[in-house]
Design a protein around this motif. Sequence first.
Motif, PDB file in Angstrom:
ATOM      1  N   ILE A  37      -0.906  10.280   2.652  1.00  0.00           N
ATOM      2  CA  ILE A  37      -2.103  10.137   3.469  1.00  0.00           C
ATOM      3  C   ILE A  37      -3.010  11.322   3.160  1.00  0.00           C
ATOM      4  CG2 ILE A  37      -3.043  10.091   5.809  1.00  0.00           C
ATOM      5  CD1 ILE A  37      -0.473   8.789   6.731  1.00  0.00           C
ATOM      6  N   ASN A  38      -4.265  11.026   2.796  1.00  0.00           N
ATOM      7  CA  ASN A  38      -5.238  12.053   2.436  1.00  0.00           C
ATOM      8  C   ASN A  38      -6.475  11.863   3.295  1.00  0.00           C
ATOM      9  OD1 ASN A  38      -7.251  13.657   1.155  1.00  0.00           O
ATOM     10  ND2 ASN A  38      -6.145  13.540  -0.778  1.00  0.00           N
ATOM     11  N   LEU A  39      -6.702  12.799   4.220  1.00  0.00           N
ATOM     12  CA  LEU A  39      -7.862  12.759   5.112  1.00  0.00           C
ATOM     13  C   LEU A  39      -8.719  13.984   4.830  1.00  0.00           C
ATOM     14  CD1 LEU A  39      -6.005  11.813   8.436  1.00  0.00           C
ATOM     15  CD2 LEU A  39      -6.870  10.279   6.679  1.00  0.00           C
ATOM     16  N   TRP A  40      -9.696  13.833   3.941  1.00  0.00           N
ATOM     17  CA  TRP A  40     -10.518  14.965   3.518  1.00  0.00           C
ATOM     18  C   TRP A  40     -11.808  15.008   4.323  1.00  0.00           C
ATOM     19  CZ3 TRP A  40     -15.415  15.017   1.185  1.00  0.00           C
ATOM     20  CH2 TRP A  40     -15.837  16.266   0.730  1.00  0.00           C
ATOM     21  N   ASN A  41     -12.062  16.168   4.959  1.00  0.00           N
ATOM     22  CA  ASN A  41     -13.313  16.409   5.666  1.00  0.00           C
ATOM     23  C   ASN A  41     -13.611  15.280   6.662  1.00  0.00           C
ATOM     24  OD1 ASN A  41     -15.649  17.744   6.362  1.00  0.00           O
ATOM     25  ND2 ASN A  41     -16.839  16.969   4.632  1.00  0.00           N
ATOM     26  N   CYS A  42     -12.664  15.024   7.547  1.00  0.00           N
ATOM     27  CA  CYS A  42     -12.774  13.930   8.510  1.00  0.00           C
ATOM     28  C   CYS A  42     -13.061  14.415   9.923  1.00  0.00           C
ATOM     29  CB  CYS A  42     -11.507  13.090   8.497  1.00  0.00           C
ATOM     30  SG  CYS A  42     -11.262  12.177   6.959  1.00  0.00           S
ATOM     31  N   GLY A  43     -13.379  15.700  10.116  1.00  0.00           N
ATOM     32  CA  GLY A  43     -13.722  16.202  11.436  1.00  0.00           C
ATOM     33  C   GLY A  43     -12.619  16.014  12.461  1.00  0.00           C
ATOM     34  N   LEU A  44     -11.380  16.280  12.075  1.00  0.00           N
ATOM     35  CA  LEU A  44     -10.250  16.075  12.980  1.00  0.00           C
ATOM     36  C   LEU A  44     -10.304  17.062  14.147  1.00  0.00           C
ATOM     37  CD1 LEU A  44      -7.369  15.576  10.377  1.00  0.00           C
ATOM     38  CD2 LEU A  44      -8.884  13.865  11.360  1.00  0.00           C
TER      39      LEU A  44
ATOM     40  N   VAL B  45       0.853  -1.198   0.000  1.00  0.00           N
ATOM     41  CA  VAL B  45       0.000   0.000   0.000  1.00  0.00           C
ATOM     42  C   VAL B  45       0.885   1.243   0.000  1.00  0.00           C
ATOM     43  CG1 VAL B  45      -1.735   1.292   1.278  1.00  0.00           C
ATOM     44  CG2 VAL B  45      -1.877  -1.192   1.160  1.00  0.00           C
ATOM     45  N   THR B  46       0.632   2.153  -0.937  1.00  0.00           N
ATOM     46  CA  THR B  46       1.428   3.372  -1.061  1.00  0.00           C
ATOM     47  C   THR B  46       0.659   4.633  -0.674  1.00  0.00           C
ATOM     48  OG1 THR B  46       0.793   3.537  -3.390  1.00  0.00           O
ATOM     49  CG2 THR B  46       2.848   2.371  -2.879  1.00  0.00           C
ATOM     50  N   GLU B  47      -0.674   4.648  -0.884  1.00  0.00           N
ATOM     51  CA  GLU B  47      -1.475   5.831  -0.595  1.00  0.00           C
ATOM     52  C   GLU B  47      -2.756   5.422   0.126  1.00  0.00           C
ATOM     53  OE1 GLU B  47      -2.142   8.140  -4.091  1.00  0.00           O
ATOM     54  OE2 GLU B  47      -0.147   7.725  -4.905  1.00  0.00           O
ATOM     55  N   ILE B  48      -3.190   6.271   1.051  1.00  0.00           N
ATOM     56  CA  ILE B  48      -4.411   6.029   1.824  1.00  0.00           C
ATOM     57  C   ILE B  48      -5.322   7.243   1.688  1.00  0.00           C
ATOM     58  CG2 ILE B  48      -5.353   5.733   4.148  1.00  0.00           C
ATOM     59  CD1 ILE B  48      -2.946   4.079   4.837  1.00  0.00           C
ATOM     60  N   TYR B  49      -6.608   7.003   1.354  1.00  0.00           N
ATOM     61  CA  TYR B  49      -7.591   8.067   1.177  1.00  0.00           C
ATOM     62  C   TYR B  49      -8.800   7.761   2.056  1.00  0.00           C
ATOM     63  CZ  TYR B  49      -4.911   9.394  -2.957  1.00  0.00           C
ATOM     64  OH  TYR B  49      -3.911   9.777  -3.797  1.00  0.00           O
ATOM     65  N   ILE B  50      -9.144   8.704   2.916  1.00  0.00           N
ATOM     66  CA  ILE B  50     -10.339   8.599   3.754  1.00  0.00           C
ATOM     67  C   ILE B  50     -11.161   9.860   3.510  1.00  0.00           C
ATOM     68  CG2 ILE B  50     -11.230   8.416   6.097  1.00  0.00           C
ATOM     69  CD1 ILE B  50      -8.688   6.979   6.872  1.00  0.00           C
ATOM     70  N   ARG B  51     -12.423   9.681   3.123  1.00  0.00           N
ATOM     71  CA  ARG B  51     -13.251  10.807   2.708  1.00  0.00           C
ATOM     72  C   ARG B  51     -14.557  10.850   3.487  1.00  0.00           C
ATOM     73  NH1 ARG B  51     -11.391  12.691  -2.299  1.00  0.00           N
ATOM     74  NH2 ARG B  51      -9.190  12.175  -2.407  1.00  0.00           N
ATOM     75  N   GLY B  52     -14.807  11.955   4.167  1.00  0.00           N
ATOM     76  CA  GLY B  52     -16.135  12.281   4.637  1.00  0.00           C
ATOM     77  C   GLY B  52     -16.649  11.514   5.836  1.00  0.00           C
ATOM     78  N   TRP B  53     -15.810  10.838   6.641  1.00  0.00           N
ATOM     79  CA  TRP B  53     -16.311  10.255   7.887  1.00  0.00           C
ATOM     80  C   TRP B  53     -15.367  10.608   9.019  1.00  0.00           C
ATOM     81  CZ3 TRP B  53     -13.451   6.023  10.029  1.00  0.00           C
ATOM     82  CH2 TRP B  53     -12.556   5.400   9.162  1.00  0.00           C
ATOM     83  N   LYS B  54     -15.951  10.831  10.171  1.00  0.00           N
ATOM     84  CA  LYS B  54     -15.232  11.392  11.312  1.00  0.00           C
ATOM     85  C   LYS B  54     -14.225  10.385  11.869  1.00  0.00           C
ATOM     86  CE  LYS B  54     -16.012  13.783  15.704  1.00  0.00           C
ATOM     87  NZ  LYS B  54     -15.336  15.009  15.271  1.00  0.00           N
TER      88      LYS B  54
END
Length: 572
Positions: free
Chosen positions: A193-200, A162-171
């Motif tokens: 690592i891409n964490l878009w709109n994850c409510g961090l 695994v080279t890239e991780i994408y998580i979209r739209g969940w907290k």
Amino acid sequence: MEESQVSQSAWKRSMITRRSTFVANKIKMGKKLEKGLKEKNASAVSQDEENPNKTPEPYSCTGNFQADFTELCRRNSMTYIPPIIPRARPPTVMGHTESGKPDKGKGKAPQAPVEPDPDPEQDLDGEGIEAPPKTFTIKEKFEYFKPSVQVEMENFDKPDTVTEIYIRGWKIVEPIMEIFKQCWPKMAKLHTINLWNCGLSGEVITILASTITEIPEMRNLVLDGNTVVEENWHELMGEESPIQNLSLRHCGITDKGAEQIGQALGSTKRCNTKLISLNLSGNRITDVGAEHIALGLRMNRNLMSLSLASNFIGDKGASKIAEILSRFPLTHEEVVERRKHFSEKDFPERNKSPPGSRRDGSKDRPASVRSQSHMDKDKKGSKASAKKKDPKGKDAKEEEKHDKTKKKEKEDKTLTKKGDKSGTVGGRSSGASIAADTKGTKGKGKGKDKTKQAAQEVEDLSGGEVVNPLTDVADFIDGQLWVSGNRVLINLNLSRNKIAESGMNNLLKAMQYQTTILMDNKSGGTGLMRIALLKNKISQEHEVMRKLNDIMLHKDPYYKQPPQTPDVQSTT
């Protein structure tokens, strides 16, 4: 004969009885063992039921993200475990490239196997039913919106690539981040690592900052659309952070967060040496925040791309950025650090003098501040001692070198005073453009030779490394040391802000200064090559904007000159 037959039959009967008894005993023993095992398992289960608080053995991750993540979620008693799925890609034909040529498979990423076309369906009349398009897939209701982790892999057959991780739209809450903290450092090829709109939250950012330092190949981090009240984004830019490209678009960053980001970029004590690209577009940064970021760029010589688009930056913030790009005076703290750096480079073992020298006894006056009469006495004493004893000859040579460097520095200061006081007011140029100062000093051969000599000395001190801004060639003007600005930054985006004519004029002067100084010295960087200034409080048809666009047009690496007509070519 009859007796022999009777004896044989009796022997056969005895063998059969023996074998049957043996088999019966074996079956009995097997039943006893099975019964004992059942009782043992039942006792173990009862012990586990009696001790429900018993902690299981810690799980050690193997680098297989799917297996590690699923097992850790199960151990944390999560009701829903997000599935790990490959990131969606447009469908491609196996064995052919976009140009239609066959793909030999050398240096290409592996692709998912293509399923064979199913047989066409038929209706009741026997006519074929049109198959659905293959450009998209249809899922059940709300299935698309369930949390999932999308991954990119080098090889689909190897789950540990695994080279890239994408998580979209969940907290993403703290327990999930703690699971990621155990999984990600074991992934040898993970770099994005891409964490878009994850409510961090602030706590999650702290955990993430400590996690990325342990990922061996980590380079890119995208956290767009996460509004954090604490604004502790600077923790992601620490000294041990390996991040090279950081994107914080639409994160609600205010001047408070911009101040901390500016301090993390660089100060007199330390600078970030890994970050190459920083995207802060779509936030709430004003002139105050832009000034703090500009202060971080004073000492930072590693950042190459900065985006401040769609903020609230006005003329003051743009002027401060323009000053950092042209030249600026050193503060008292920076001057002290500059002197420390030069003293450590010139005399690294100056304080470690022999026990018999006179420097040990002089505690009132430091070695770097000695009067001329005192130095003359030291010279005479060193000459006399050199005749009597040989070991003290090294000290005398060091003192003579120190005196020569002191005299050179005094001569440089006097020359710069004479050359710069004419035409300057209050340490700044009295002309309309900063570039006029450099054009005026071009005609003076002595000053130019001095600056070249000083630049060569700085290069010798640095030993081929990146020049420290504090040790760069400085001009002494009205009691202040002025150094050249940041020429490592090559891309700047200030579109969709509130910059008017005053700020644009200062940016124009900065670009003129960089263009002029690059004619003489290109060792400090290429200077700004692209600048975006669209949709500000000034028209693109304004004279300042036309001049600025003309200067930057030829610096743009993507600029291509229009083809010339045959008539123009013949005249040239």
